[in-house]
Design a protein around this motif. Sequence first.
Motif: not given
Length: 496
Positions: A316-318, A408-412, A443-445
């Motif tokens: 769902l995220h661009p 958007l929890d990739i930071g874990i 940021r998306n890149e």
Amino acid sequence: MTTRRDVLAGAGLAALAVQLPASAFAQAKDSVIIAMTLEPPTLDPTSGAAQAIREVTLQNIFEGLVKMDRTGKLVPCLAESWQIAPDNVTYTFKLRQNARFHDGTPFTSEQVKFSFERAVAPDSTNAQRQLFTPIAEIATPDPATVVIKLKQPAALFLYGLAWGDAVIVAQQSAANNKTNPVGTGPFKFVRWNRGDRLELERFDGYWGEKPALAKATWRFIADPQAQLASLLAGDVDAQTNLAAPEAVAQLKANPKLKVTFGKTEGEVILGTNNAKPPFNDLRVRQAIAHVLDRKTIALGVYGFDVDLIGSHFSPLHPAYIDLTNTYPVDIPKAKALLAQAGFPNGFNCTLKLPPPAYARRSGEIIAALLQQIGINASIEPLEFPQWLERVFRGKDFDLTVIAHTEPLDIGIYARDDYYFQYKNPAFKELMAKIDSTLDEGQRNELYKDAQRILARDAVNGFLFVLPKITVTAAGLEGVWTDWPLPITPLAEVRWK
């Protein structure tokens, strides 16, 4: 004395009553019974990671400064407005002056300061403590104003304030929120019969619009067939995410029910203990990745196509990129990698599975797939409190299956102490750069680079996105069909 006019009038009313359906004289229904698969271990969203806590409490009992609407957009909540200074580190929140807690305590800036300082304290049990670590200081110039200054720009600071971990609690009630939650939300806690149900009632002192519902009961029904039976019998008015997808056709054929398919942010993974041999060997993780036939697993669980993923990121995220072909299904290659790692005949391990049907069913299929390369995964079913204690907190596991439902929890993956114990300094540096990059395109890149690293390192087995199958009574409206956050705001639910 009864006159002829009275008789005629009475006859007219009687005729009208015959013509009108009984529902015309009934009061509008103002209560609902909603079923969910897992029971929350506590009722304090600041004290644990379980999705079920937030599903029951967020935007119902507890509220944050901001909230996420059903489209994923941030909107005001306890903060009626906010401003970000040109320095990009100073946030000024104007608070609602008519909000109060369920025990009558007025809501003020002091509770915001208390809540955030509590969340970041050394003894904090907040599962998302890192949301608050950018904070340098919190000022409360008056009861209706909070000024938060960050140590450095944090692109997702405001976004994180919509999560359940950032709800505002009061000093005098915070310690008891696990079993007797007191918030500012539109519904207040009544009683909790563990193992069965939880009851809420409308809070008449709520600062916002009065909910249509006066009472809401949550029923905890883990067994998929029991979920089906309760819906067909009319014992519950809704099931927030059906665990029996094979029953969809039967439910859709029932005119008393409504079935919808929605999106979630829940990445389902084969969680892997990266610090435990032999899974600390990249070649072993790569071998497993070459065995995981995502489509077979998903079809075996649901019987229909769902979104497949090759990294820990939502389609769902661009910034999403399709990395499902990083390790295509290749059994000979998987066997060769295992042999290179010193396991030509495979090895034995355990696969600890929490109760949700997607986890149990996925686990059975994964175990069968792993046997193709000699990995004998012994399945150990756990209740969810056991899973939280042994796997999530204790890191006592080899493999597991779980959905990570936070957006958007990739930071874990940058957290060394997280349960799958992945440690990559380059990834941590990249996430720090992402957090400080305010330009969305840039940021998306960087997010794309982060996805590639996780896919290449085969940190976990990235499987599919958890779908949301919502079943409601035909006359019930407002239950979220998509889950940008896994919650069910009762203030939006009403009967036709």
